[in-house]
Design a protein around this motif. Structure first.
Motif, PDB file in Angstrom:
ATOM      1  N   GLY B 274      15.152  63.938  23.270  1.00  0.00           N
ATOM      2  CA  GLY B 274      16.464  63.426  22.869  1.00  0.00           C
ATOM      3  C   GLY B 274      17.492  63.695  23.948  1.00  0.00           C
ATOM      4  N   PHE B 275      17.386  64.867  24.536  1.00  0.00           N
ATOM      5  CA  PHE B 275      18.335  65.250  25.560  1.00  0.00           C
ATOM      6  C   PHE B 275      18.201  64.368  26.802  1.00  0.00           C
ATOM      7  N   PHE B 276      16.932  64.069  27.178  1.00  0.00           N
ATOM      8  CA  PHE B 276      16.729  63.196  28.340  1.00  0.00           C
ATOM      9  C   PHE B 276      17.312  61.808  28.096  1.00  0.00           C
ATOM     10  N   GLY B 277      17.122  61.308  26.882  1.00  0.00           N
ATOM     11  CA  GLY B 277      17.690  60.006  26.534  1.00  0.00           C
ATOM     12  C   GLY B 277      19.196  60.025  26.730  1.00  0.00           C
ATOM     13  N   MET B 278      19.810  61.080  26.230  1.00  0.00           N
ATOM     14  CA  MET B 278      21.247  61.258  26.334  1.00  0.00           C
ATOM     15  C   MET B 278      21.685  61.312  27.800  1.00  0.00           C
ATOM     16  N   ALA B 279      21.000  62.166  28.573  1.00  0.00           N
ATOM     17  CA  ALA B 279      21.363  62.342  29.978  1.00  0.00           C
ATOM     18  C   ALA B 279      21.247  61.024  30.726  1.00  0.00           C
ATOM     19  N   TYR B 280      20.187  60.261  30.420  1.00  0.00           N
ATOM     20  CA  TYR B 280      20.006  58.975  31.085  1.00  0.00           C
ATOM     21  C   TYR B 280      21.185  58.054  30.793  1.00  0.00           C
ATOM     22  N   SER B 281      21.661  58.074  29.536  1.00  0.00           N
ATOM     23  CA  SER B 281      22.750  57.184  29.150  1.00  0.00           C
ATOM     24  C   SER B 281      24.017  57.472  29.950  1.00  0.00           C
ATOM     25  N   PHE B 282      24.223  58.720  30.310  1.00  0.00           N
ATOM     26  CA  PHE B 282      25.507  59.077  30.919  1.00  0.00           C
ATOM     27  C   PHE B 282      25.511  59.082  32.434  1.00  0.00           C
ATOM     28  N   TYR B 283      24.360  59.389  33.029  1.00  0.00           N
ATOM     29  CA  TYR B 283      24.344  59.504  34.478  1.00  0.00           C
ATOM     30  C   TYR B 283      24.980  58.268  35.101  1.00  0.00           C
ATOM     31  N   PRO B 284      25.805  58.311  36.103  1.00  0.00           N
ATOM     32  CA  PRO B 284      26.248  59.497  36.862  1.00  0.00           C
ATOM     33  C   PRO B 284      27.576  60.058  36.368  1.00  0.00           C
ATOM     34  N   TYR B 285      27.957  59.754  35.123  1.00  0.00           N
ATOM     35  CA  TYR B 285      29.282  60.200  34.675  1.00  0.00           C
ATOM     36  C   TYR B 285      29.243  61.607  34.103  1.00  0.00           C
ATOM     37  N   VAL B 286      30.289  62.381  34.371  1.00  0.00           N
ATOM     38  CA  VAL B 286      30.436  63.672  33.697  1.00  0.00           C
ATOM     39  C   VAL B 286      31.497  63.526  32.601  1.00  0.00           C
ATOM     40  N   VAL B 287      32.490  62.662  32.829  1.00  0.00           N
ATOM     41  CA  VAL B 287      33.360  62.214  31.739  1.00  0.00           C
ATOM     42  C   VAL B 287      33.022  60.736  31.562  1.00  0.00           C
ATOM     43  N   PRO B 288      32.434  60.352  30.425  1.00  0.00           N
ATOM     44  CA  PRO B 288      31.874  59.007  30.284  1.00  0.00           C
ATOM     45  C   PRO B 288      32.841  57.911  30.714  1.00  0.00           C
ATOM     46  N   ASP B 289      32.377  57.037  31.596  1.00  0.00           N
ATOM     47  CA  ASP B 289      33.116  55.868  32.067  1.00  0.00           C
ATOM     48  C   ASP B 289      34.400  56.197  32.818  1.00  0.00           C
ATOM     49  N   GLN B 290      34.674  57.483  33.050  1.00  0.00           N
ATOM     50  CA  GLN B 290      35.944  57.800  33.707  1.00  0.00           C
ATOM     51  C   GLN B 290      35.777  58.572  35.008  1.00  0.00           C
ATOM     52  N   MET B 291      34.845  59.528  35.017  1.00  0.00           N
ATOM     53  CA  MET B 291      34.753  60.376  36.202  1.00  0.00           C
ATOM     54  C   MET B 291      33.283  60.684  36.480  1.00  0.00           C
ATOM     55  N   THR B 292      32.824  60.412  37.705  1.00  0.00           N
ATOM     56  CA  THR B 292      31.426  60.687  38.026  1.00  0.00           C
ATOM     57  C   THR B 292      31.281  62.130  38.485  1.00  0.00           C
ATOM     58  N   ILE B 293      30.047  62.603  38.514  1.00  0.00           N
ATOM     59  CA  ILE B 293      29.820  63.977  38.963  1.00  0.00           C
ATOM     60  C   ILE B 293      30.262  64.149  40.407  1.00  0.00           C
ATOM     61  N   TYR B 294      30.213  63.067  41.195  1.00  0.00           N
ATOM     62  CA  TYR B 294      30.611  63.181  42.606  1.00  0.00           C
ATOM     63  C   TYR B 294      32.108  63.370  42.734  1.00  0.00           C
ATOM     64  N   GLU B 295      32.858  62.638  41.871  1.00  0.00           N
ATOM     65  CA  GLU B 295      34.318  62.736  41.939  1.00  0.00           C
ATOM     66  C   GLU B 295      34.804  64.100  41.458  1.00  0.00           C
ATOM     67  N   ALA B 296      34.066  64.685  40.498  1.00  0.00           N
ATOM     68  CA  ALA B 296      34.552  65.909  39.857  1.00  0.00           C
ATOM     69  C   ALA B 296      34.109  67.185  40.560  1.00  0.00           C
ATOM     70  N   ALA B 297      33.160  67.055  41.516  1.00  0.00           N
ATOM     71  CA  ALA B 297      32.524  68.264  42.062  1.00  0.00           C
ATOM     72  C   ALA B 297      33.476  69.129  42.891  1.00  0.00           C
ATOM     73  N   SER B 298      33.193  70.443  42.896  1.00  0.00           N
ATOM     74  CA  SER B 298      33.940  71.403  43.725  1.00  0.00           C
ATOM     75  C   SER B 298      33.563  71.230  45.192  1.00  0.00           C
ATOM     76  N   ALA B 299      34.228  72.020  46.032  1.00  0.00           N
ATOM     77  CA  ALA B 299      33.927  71.981  47.459  1.00  0.00           C
ATOM     78  C   ALA B 299      32.506  72.471  47.715  1.00  0.00           C
ATOM     79  N   PRO B 300      31.774  71.804  48.640  1.00  0.00           N
ATOM     80  CA  PRO B 300      30.369  72.169  48.890  1.00  0.00           C
ATOM     81  C   PRO B 300      30.179  73.637  49.248  1.00  0.00           C
ATOM     82  N   GLU B 301      31.106  74.227  50.018  1.00  0.00           N
ATOM     83  CA  GLU B 301      30.861  75.615  50.442  1.00  0.00           C
ATOM     84  C   GLU B 301      30.864  76.572  49.244  1.00  0.00           C
TER      85      GLU B 301
END
Lengths: 467, 338
Positions: B274-301
């Motif tokens: 169930g969790f994989f289904g859910m994760a698939y639905s959202f990727y690549p968003y961390v806030v659905p339809d508004q913010m992707t994980i790339y936009e929200a990420a902290s500084a690489p260092e």
């Protein structure tokens, strides 16, 4: 009230309630390890009796610390999103290291420490006790790193309004960390010392003559008597460190408005921010100059140096810092007096039997004195950090969430009610446990028939018949 | 592969999204069963309640730490999303926290009160707290699926998911009890699990049907070719697991109680799917339809320094968590500090 002040009160309420319990578990973990090691070495059942009683207090305190700590971890996001948006690159890894190196360690081995005595070999139980104590101290280390960095930030650069780490060594070992860490660890030790002494005194007063109580009473008194002078020294050094890095905080602690020499040590005053002076001042001449600069004409910075051109103060609100500081120091002096007198009685006159009843009552009254001093100390340093959230980097006002004030007010009311109930229940439970222990009751139950070591030994009468 | 692993800026957000997802999944399974036991408490006799709570006593604390890790990872790896999600979910988060407080303290207080009345009150606090935490988590899940918008439609959906997640927790709680208890309580657990399974089927069906209907993006992700063909095994496997659960529940408990762990294990797998289904639905968003994980990420260092620590420490955490489960394996016995 606006949302900023409500959010500040809410955060203060949450973190004040939370810190009560780690303050106990940090040192009590080590005290339990001491009891366990004494038992391992001597085989004396009295040490195990002390362990069994105090491990219950530990479990209760730990549970309250966990649930209030989970609340804390959400508060950053719900009320102070600007904090992580600005300094998340620094606060993030520090919090992550706390979770990874401390929280899991404590939580996993707590189960073994509490319930594993008959299930695991003795050495593993002792190791679990050690790891729980170690975990609580690690947790204190990481969170104090972050807190100290908020007071004395270094090792970073600002790029587009966001802090980026440049030197992790400088961030972790920032200038105020050693003082703050030592001061807090000693505060935890003193809190536990007076808790041990107070609850044991209570058990003596209600007629408990079991030998375990004598041990814990002595442990508490001696621990307090040894730690309090160290704490006074550490506190003094922490103050000098603050003078160097946050002079406006020290100015507020001393209630000193103008930068000058021969600054008195104020015993009483009502700081007045309207007139920017003190009403009803009573002080020891040149006392503050002597403490802070070690000479009578030493120049101590004043609050008037920290006012913007347009007149807005850039220093913390004076009265709360001034008074919290006095409550902390006053409690500390009381601790010194009582623990030294009690220790002297124990040393000169021998056993716990000779402690007079009034002294036991005084020790009982001091049971939670560590909490008073610790909270007052935290208020001094944290209110003293205002108007900054991270000193010189981001102000409290800039970080607050855009949430309706009514939401904050509603949840704040609910938190206060829940915390009041839990605090009463906590104190009542500790004294309830003491009364039951005094009557010689235990809470152990016999294992169930048909089950040995958690394995079924007889067929299950309720099984579904095989088809 | 889509350039994921070319630079730290693209690799790290994916790694942290995986880590965060993993800790949410572990949390949902582990705290799921102990919240579920709390939800089932009112249906048991007083002596059974002691045993039910004893079965989770050594674990609950470590289980909840996975929530702190998940929220901590959101906080440290995706700080912008953290603020956005938590301020939007301000009230349900508060309800969940009150729930976790009420149930967490009940563990300690109920064992230390001297009177039966006091114990009953803390049992009540344990139940209410577990229920509040489960319902609010389900509610937040629903709102999250709906892209954190609050309209009548999304609130109704969130209420449905609140009930479903609470049912799912009660179900995994029942399978846990089936594994950890015996005699009458075990028989009750079988009955609870059977009822719960019916709820799970209705819930899975309801949510699977509603999600694509309310969100076009998620509908497209699932029902366009060739994705549909690749994804088909997920619902098929889930159905297979549900059938297997039903069959196993009909045959338990067995005479020597050797297979009592089967439903719990199957449920863990079901939750994971169930969790994989859910994760698939959202990727690549961390806030659905508004913010992707790339936009929200902290500084690489900063992410690198956390990752280095996590690589060393996580295996150790897993090892000693497993040690705790091994030490307290088998049927639950009354807890004592001696």
């Amino acid at each position: 009230m606006d949302e900023l002040i409500l959010s500040r009160i809410q955060f203060a309420a949450n973190i004040s309630f939370h810190i009560l319990f780690p303050t106990i578990t940090i040192a009590l973990g080590w005290v339990l390890l001491f009891f366990k090691l004494r038992f391992n070495r001597t085989g004396d059942e009295r040490w195990m009796a002390a362990y069994r009683f105090w491990v219950k207090v530990f479990a209760l305190s730990f549970g309250l610390g966990v649930v209030s700590g989970i609340t804390m971890s959400f508060q950053f996001g719900t009320n102070w999103p600007g904090f992580m948006e600005t300094v998340g690159n620094i606060a993030g890894p520090l919090l992550a290291y706390e979770i990874l190196t401390a929280f899991f360690l404590e939580a996993a081995f707590l189960g073994i420490m509490l319930f594993g005595f008959r299930r695991v070999p003795g050495w593993l139980h002792t190791t679990a006790t050690f790891l729980v104590a170690f975990g609580t101290s690690m947790s204190a280390f990481w969170i104090l790193v972050l807190n100290s960095w908020m007071h004395t930030p270094q090792g970073f650069e600002m790029i587009d309004g966001v802090a980026h780490a440049t030197d992790w060594w400088a961030i972790i070992f920032n200038p105020s960390l050693p003082y703050r860490l030592v001061h807090m660890m000693l505060a935890s030790g003193l809190t536990v010392a007076f808790l041990l002494a107070g609850v044991s005194a209570y058990r003596r007063l209600i007629g408990d003559r079991t030998p375990g109580v004598r041990l814990t009473l002595k442990t508490g008194v001696w621990l307090g008597a040894i730690l309090i002078p160290l704490q006074i020294l550490a506190g003094d050094m922490h103050g000098l460190n603050t003078l160097e890095h946050q002079p406006q905080k020290v100015a507020a602690m001393e209630g000193n408005w103008q930068t000058r020499g021969n600054v008195p040590l104020l015993l009483f005053a009502l700081p007045n921010e309207e007139t920017r002076s003190n009403d009803f001042e009573i002080g020891i001449p040149s006392g503050a100059s002597l403490i802070l600069k070690h000479k009578a004409d030493g120049v101590v910075p004043g609050l008037d140096d920290f006012v913007a051109e347009d007149g807005t103060p850039l220093h913390p609100p004076v009265s709360p810092v001034f008074w919290s500081f006095r409550v902390m120091v006053g409690t500390g002096m009381l601790m010194l007096l009582i623990s030294w007198y009690s220790a002297w009685r124990l040393w000169r006159r021998g056993g716990v039997e000779t402690l007079p009843k009034p002294l036991l009552v005084v020790l009982l009254g001091m049971t939670f004195s560590g909490w008073v001093a610790t909270l007052a100390g935290w208020y001094t340093t944290e209110i003293g950090r205002q108007p900054w959230l991270v000193h010189g980097v981001v102000s409290t006002k800039e970080a607050v969430a855009d949430v309706p004030a009514s939401y904050v007010a509603g949840t704040l009311t609910a938190y206060l009610v829940v915390y009041a109930v839990l605090l009463i229940a906590y104190i009542a439970t500790i004294f309830g446990l003491a009364r039951r222990a005094a009557k010689g009751e235990t809470v152990a139950d016999a294992p169930r028939a048909g089950i040995v070591g958690g394995k079924r030994t007889t067929p299950n009468p309720n099984a579904v018949p095989a088809e | 592969m889509l350039g994921f692993f070319d630079t730290p800026e693209t690799t790290l957000p994916v790694i942290f999204a995986l880590l965060m997802g993993a800790s949410i999944l572990v949390y949902v399974i582990l705290d799921g069963f102990d919240l579920g036991v709390g939800v089932l408490i009112p249906f048991a006799e007083d002596t059974e309640k002691d045993r039910m709570i004893a079965s989770i006593g050594p674990f609950w604390d470590a289980n909840e730490t996975w929530l702190v890790l998940a929220i901590g990872l959101l906080l440290v790896a995706f700080p912008a999303a953290h603020g956005m999600i938590l301020t939007t979910l301000y009230l349900p988060v508060a309800v969940m926290l009150f729930g976790l407080i009420l149930r967490g303290v009940a563990f300690e207080f109920r064992g230390k009160t001297a009177t039966m009345r006091g114990k009953r009150q803390w049992n009540g606090s344990f139940f209410i707290g577990s229920l509040m935490a489960s319902l609010s988590q389900g509610y937040m899940l629903g709102l999250y699926v709906m892209g954190l918008e609050t309209t009548t439609m999304t609130i109704a959906f969130a209420m449905l998911t609140a009930l479903c997640l609470t049912g799912a927790y009660a179900f995994i709680g029942a399978t846990w009890l089936l594994m950890k208890t015996e005699d009458v309580l075990q028989l009750k657990s079988v009955r609870w699990a059977k009822l719960g399974l019916v709820g799970i089927i209705l819930g899975f069906a309801g949510i699977s049907a509603a999600t694509p209907l309310v969100s076009d993006r998620i509908f497209d992700k699932w029902f366009s070719l060739p994705e549909f063909a690749f994804l088909l095994p997920l619902p098929l496997l889930s159905m297979g697991l549900i059938v297997a659960l039903w069959v196993s529940l009909r045959h338990l408990p067995d005479a020597v109680d050797r297979w009592c762990w089967i439903p719990f294990a199957l449920t863990c797998v079901l939750f994971t799917l169930g969790f994989f289904g859910m994760a698939y639905s959202f990727y690549p968003y961390v806030v659905p339809d508004q913010m992707t994980i790339y936009e929200a990420a902290s500084a690489p260092e900063s992410l690198v320094i956390i990752l280095a620590g996590a690589c060393v420490v996580l295996p150790i955490i897993i090892a000693y968590s497993a040690l705790a489960f091994i030490i307290f394996r088998g049927k639950a016995t009354d807890l004592s500090y001696d």
